[in-house]
Design an enzyme around this catalytic site. Structure first.
Site, short mmCIF file in Angstrom:
data_model
loop_
_atom_site.label_atom_id
_atom_site.label_comp_id
_atom_site.label_asym_id
_atom_site.label_seq_id
_atom_site.Cartn_x
_atom_site.Cartn_y
_atom_site.Cartn_z
N HIS A 48 0.86 -1.18 0.00
CA HIS A 48 0.00 0.00 0.00
C HIS A 48 0.90 1.23 0.00
O HIS A 48 2.04 1.19 0.49
CB HIS A 48 -0.89 0.01 1.23
CG HIS A 48 -1.95 -1.04 1.22
ND1 HIS A 48 -3.03 -0.99 2.08
CD2 HIS A 48 -2.11 -2.15 0.48
CE1 HIS A 48 -3.81 -2.04 1.86
NE2 HIS A 48 -3.26 -2.77 0.89
N GLU A 50 0.95 3.84 1.83
CA GLU A 50 1.42 4.21 3.17
C GLU A 50 2.59 3.35 3.61
O GLU A 50 3.59 3.84 4.14
CB GLU A 50 0.28 4.05 4.20
CG GLU A 50 -0.96 4.84 3.90
CD GLU A 50 -2.03 4.03 3.17
OE1 GLU A 50 -1.72 3.44 2.10
OE2 GLU A 50 -3.17 4.01 3.64
N CYS A 78 -6.27 1.69 5.87
CA CYS A 78 -6.87 0.45 6.34
C CYS A 78 -6.26 0.08 7.69
O CYS A 78 -5.33 0.74 8.17
CB CYS A 78 -6.64 -0.67 5.31
SG CYS A 78 -4.91 -1.20 5.19
N CYS A 81 -2.44 -0.51 7.55
CA CYS A 81 -1.67 0.73 7.44
C CYS A 81 -1.77 1.55 8.72
O CYS A 81 -0.78 2.16 9.14
CB CYS A 81 -2.13 1.52 6.23
SG CYS A 81 -1.71 0.70 4.67
#
Length: 144
Positions: A48, A50, A78, A81
């Site tokens: 992801h 992040e 999410c 993260c």
């Protein structure tokens, strides 16, 4: 947040879900890391935007924590993260669009509200929310 949106557009051009993030020095305001999602490109479900930013700054700092940095991301992180942000001890997380289905900060498990959360970054929400949400809506509309 505009820089994070540019990263989201780059991710989209690669066929990735258009989410972008930038990590900024809390002291200087300088962008230190910038990434978009790369889960498909890297064949890695943890890639992801992040997470990629956190990996870069921790590698740069040669440390597992980076408390002097703020993360701007186009979508509410999410749970994975949110946990990584907490474990990295980031100062602030600033996000654009809310994610009622998959968010882990204000929705779902609300990671920072859990008693087992050791570090709760300052959270700011709704920055360029319409623009951040629109790129995702258009992406998923084109997939249907």
């Amino acid at each position: 947040m505009r820089a994070a949106l540019e990263e989201a557009k780059t991710a989209e051009a690669l066929g990735e879900v258009p989410i972008g993030a930038v990590l900024v020095s809390a002291e200087s305001g300088e962008i230190i890391a910038a990434h978009g999602n790369r889960t498909r490109t890297m064949c890695d479900p943890t890639a992801h935007a992040e997470i990629l930013c956190i990996r870069e700054i921790c590698s740069f700092e040669k440390a597992q924590r980076a408390p002097g940095y703020d993360l701007y991301v186009t979508l509410e992180p999410c749970a994975m993260c949110a946990a990584a942000i907490s474990f990295a001890r980031l100062n602030r997380v600033i996000f654009g669009a809310h994610d009622p289905k998959g968010g882990g900060i204000l929705h779902g498990g609300k990671f920072y509200d859990q008693p087992t959360c050791h570090h709760r970054p300052h959270v700011h929400q709704g920055i360029l929310a319409d623009e951040c949400g629109q790129i995702l809506k258009e992406f998923f509309k084109s997939k249907r």
